[in-house]
Design an enzyme around this catalytic site. Structure first.
Site, mmCIF file in Angstrom:
data_model
loop_
_atom_site.group_PDB
_atom_site.id
_atom_site.type_symbol
_atom_site.label_atom_id
_atom_site.label_comp_id
_atom_site.label_asym_id
_atom_site.label_seq_id
_atom_site.Cartn_x
_atom_site.Cartn_y
_atom_site.Cartn_z
ATOM 1 N N GLU A 87 0.812 -1.220 0.000
ATOM 2 C CA GLU A 87 0.000 0.000 0.000
ATOM 3 C C GLU A 87 0.846 1.271 0.000
ATOM 4 O OE1 GLU A 87 -0.407 -2.566 2.009
ATOM 5 O OE2 GLU A 87 -2.264 -3.460 1.284
ATOM 6 N N HIS A 94 -10.966 -5.638 9.239
ATOM 7 C CA HIS A 94 -11.781 -5.359 8.056
ATOM 8 C C HIS A 94 -12.924 -4.377 8.328
ATOM 9 C CE1 HIS A 94 -9.722 -8.987 6.666
ATOM 10 N NE2 HIS A 94 -10.106 -8.696 5.437
#
Lengths: 335, 377
Positions: free
Chosen positions: A59, A128
């Site tokens: 990322e 998540h």
């Protein structure tokens, strides 16, 4: 036509890419797969893998690549697959994305969008379901946007892509499948404008992103009991619409901030501070918050206890001292 | 425009060489000169050719000027004119070599230790020292100079170099980006992610690691157990090369080759320059706590300017007059820097709010007004 928020986001990306060939989409699994939430569905097929492509799974590298491409003529849109998976990119975001214009005295702007699917309500396992908006909103130089409606999803994403500054675009995961009757393309109010979704006179509910539908439901339930709640959808956390918020609270005199993120040092805390600074003399009760508990986001079997619900919002409204009695919850100075 | 499938092509060099071997650096650093500026024994320069005399003469002048500038900046820091100055004294071959290997249209991504490279790039010294004087911005226009702002968080600018070069290549331009990194920076995640992205997308980037022995106080032996920092390329499919970082001929030869190889579509290159930070980390550092003076003295005897000067003189390509002229130009440059930095820097507090966004938000306009009110009292 009936459109889901996810499909509205896809349409916004597609329309932006059709209009401007410097707009690119990249990240993890956004190519042939179309993203784990399918938001980039069909883009690689229509525009080729040159303009919608998968990257190595890193990322910081994704955001860093976008910084360089934005410095050199492109308008990258990157997808962080989930809220918590954006953390490796945080240094890039905080030290470069947010600061490049300032540290170059305006010479280098970064027109880029970081899409972050965020928050809970979908039964996600750990890492998540984070509500990470406060990290970004606390970082000067980032615009932070979060839609709660299908039309806003389209319009705010189009505006984010066209913006000369970096935008962290927070997508409430549980609303990806929310539907509305919308004719695309659609344009709604611009950045920096909150919207009164339901007018009311007895109290104001301030909400953003995934908390907005909860606030709307609470307002409906309250109306059935004869209580008129005004619901303000903040839409863009940065820039913040103090004017609309203050006008609403000065009118109603009572306010509850509803947010899914943990309350401590969160965006909801900032909103409360701003409201009491600007509306103190109009307030009939302390500004209350319905926010997530200050715990790591719970597992699927327990997440319903974390998410702000209608009952919790209505309980807070009940504690807005309509009877002039102090809120029993805060009679003690400390726990 | 190439497709992503083409981007994924492995880097197989002509001649059927197994890719992994072809990506490995030479066993010893590439060098043309021995420690005194005489010819290095054997074929220590490998396949590389001696840079042109014209290039070496330009390098000599720029290195002399760069060192004088660096000494001046260090002196100004001691006088309180600069907030801090990380010296690159002794690293002139890398600082100047990197810049001379690039075209004006190429991009340079410097760190805080690379102000000398900014000077070689033609950036006004007062502009180049803006940040280190204590201002909030880099002082020069990165777009006009094709030089990114000096980067402080280690290696975080490496992915930017990849992005800038990738963007240029997608438009069909032959721009190369060269990013300067230190030995400490090679331990940062962004260094690895940048190498990996550059290789996967076959981007024309040259990563120049100036291994000067120390990350502030920590020796390179605590950064890596790899055979060399240049060996970090092979794992990503990036060709690595090791160079005597105090040999200006070797630095110019290898960097020019790396830049032109990247420009020609050969993909990214990782170059490790073996050099030494002869000054402390900054003026605030006490290097006696972590290194021996004899080690510093030994490296000073391998001085890149002295080696280049000896080489050029022995080749009959540098006269006493040339040396005097380079010295005089450097003195004049330093005098100008001294004079222009004798004035206190001014900063307009209102400008703090001006460049956070293209257009200040209502909140920033409000805060700017509050500060103005405070200042007007």
């Amino acid at each position: 036509m009936t459109v889901t928020m996810g499909k509205a986001l896809t349409a916004a990306l597609r329309d932006a890419m059709r209009e401007d060939d410097t707009v690119l989409m990249f990240g993890e699994d956004v190519g042939p797969l179309g993203g784990v939430f399918r938001v980039t569905d069909g883009l690689a097929a229509e525009f080729g893998e040159d303009r919608c492509f998968d990257t190595p799974l890193a990322e910081s590298g994704i955001v860093g690549l976008a910084v360089g491409m934005a410095m050199n003529g492109f308008r990258p849109v990157v997808e962080m697959q989930f809220d918590a998976f954006a953390y490796p990119a945080f240094e890039q975001i905080a030290s470069h994305v947010a600061k490049m214009r300032n540290r170059t005295r305006g010479a280098v702007g970064l027109p880029m969008v970081i899409r972050v699917p965020y928050a809970g309500g979908i039964g996600g396992v750990e890492h998540h379901s984070d509500s990470s908006e406060a990290y970004y909103a606390h970082t000067p130089g980032l615009k932070v946007v979060t839609p709660s409606t299908v039309a806003d999803a389209y319009s705010l994403l189009r505006e984010a892509i066209a913006d000369p500054d970096p935008v962290v675009f927070m997508e409430p995961k549980k609303l990806y499948w929310a539907k509305d009757e919308v004719s695309l393309p659609v344009r709604t109010e611009p950045f920096g404008r909150a919207v009164v979704r339901v007018p009311g006179s007895d109290a104001t509910l301030l909400a953003y992103g995934p908390a907005v539908p909860v606030a709307l439901e609470a307002a409906s339930a309250a109306a059935a009991e004869g209580l008129s709640l005004e619901v303000v959808d903040l839409r863009t956390l940065v820039p913040f619409d103090d004017a609309t918020v203050a006008a609403s609270v000065r009118k109603t005199g009572r306010c509850v901030v509803v947010a899914e993120a943990s309350g401590f040092a969160g965006v909801s805390a900032e909103i409360v501070a701003r409201v009491q600074e600007r509306c103190f003399h109009s307030l009939a009760a302390p500004v209350l918050r319905v926010a997530g508990w200050d715990v790591p986001f719970p597992p699927p079997v327990l997440e319903k206890y974390q998410l702000p619900g209608v009952d919790r919002v209505l309980d807070a409204v009940d504690r807005l001292q309509f009877d002039d009695a102090p809120d029993p919850r805060f009679l003690a100075v400390s726990p | 425009m190439t497709t992503q499938a083409e981007h994924r092509m492995p880097a197989v060099l002509p001649g059927g060489v197994p890719p992994a071997d072809a990506l490995l650096p030479s066993a010893e650093p590439v060098r043309f000169l021995d420690d005194d500026g005489g010819p290095a024994p054997g074929d220590a320069h490998g396949r590389y050719e001696r840079p042109s005399t014209e290039l070496l003469r330009r390098a000599y002048d720029a290195m002399v000027l760069g060192r004088r500038f660096d000494a001046q900046a260090t002196a100004l820091t001691k006088q309180g004119r600069l907030a801090v100055y990380p010296s690159s004294r002794g690293q002139e071959a890398g600082e100047i070599g990197a810049v001379l290997a690039l075209r004006e249209t190429d991009w340079l991504f410097p760190t805080y230790r690379d102000t000398m490279a900014l000077i070689a790039r033609g950036i006004d010294p007062v502009e180049a020292l803006t940040l280190l004087r204590g201002s909030w911005h880099c002082g020069y226009d990165p777009m006009a100079t094709r030089t990114a702002p000096q980067c402080t968080p280690l290696a975080t600018h490496a992915p930017h170099a990849v992005g800038v070069a990738y963007a240029a290549r997608r438009r069909g331009e032959d721009t190369v980006a060269l990013v300067l990194i230190g030995d400490g920076g090679t331990s940062e995640g962004d260094f690895h992610e940048a190498l990996n992205f550059a290789a996967v997308f076959h981007v024309p980037v040259v990563f120049l690691v100036q291994n000067n022995g120390f990350a502030i106080s920590v020796p390179v032996s605590r950064q890596t157990a790899a055979p060399s920092l240049a060996h970090k390329g092979v794992g990503y499919g990036v060709r690595g090369e090791r160079v005597d970082g105090n040999d200006p001929l070797a630095m110019l030869a290898v960097l020019t080759d790396a830049v032109e190889s990247a420009r020609a579509g050969g993909g990214p290159v990782l170059v490790e320059a073996h050099t030494y930070r002869v000054e402390p980390h900054t003026n605030a550092d006490d290097d006696g706590r972590y290194r021996d003076h004899d080690e510093v003295a030994a490296w000073k005897r391998r001085d890149p300017i002295a080696r280049l000067e000896a080489h050029l003189r022995s080749a009959g390509e540098l006269t006493d007059d040339d040396v005097a002229a380079a010295g005089a130009a450097a003195e004049a440059f330093a005098a100008d820097v001294r004079k222009r930095l004798s004035e206190e820097p001014v900063g307009d507090p209102a400008e703090l709010f001006a460049h956070v966004f293209a257009t200040p938000t209502p909140q920033l306009r409000e805060q700017a007004a509050w500060l103005a009110e405070e200042l007007a009292r």
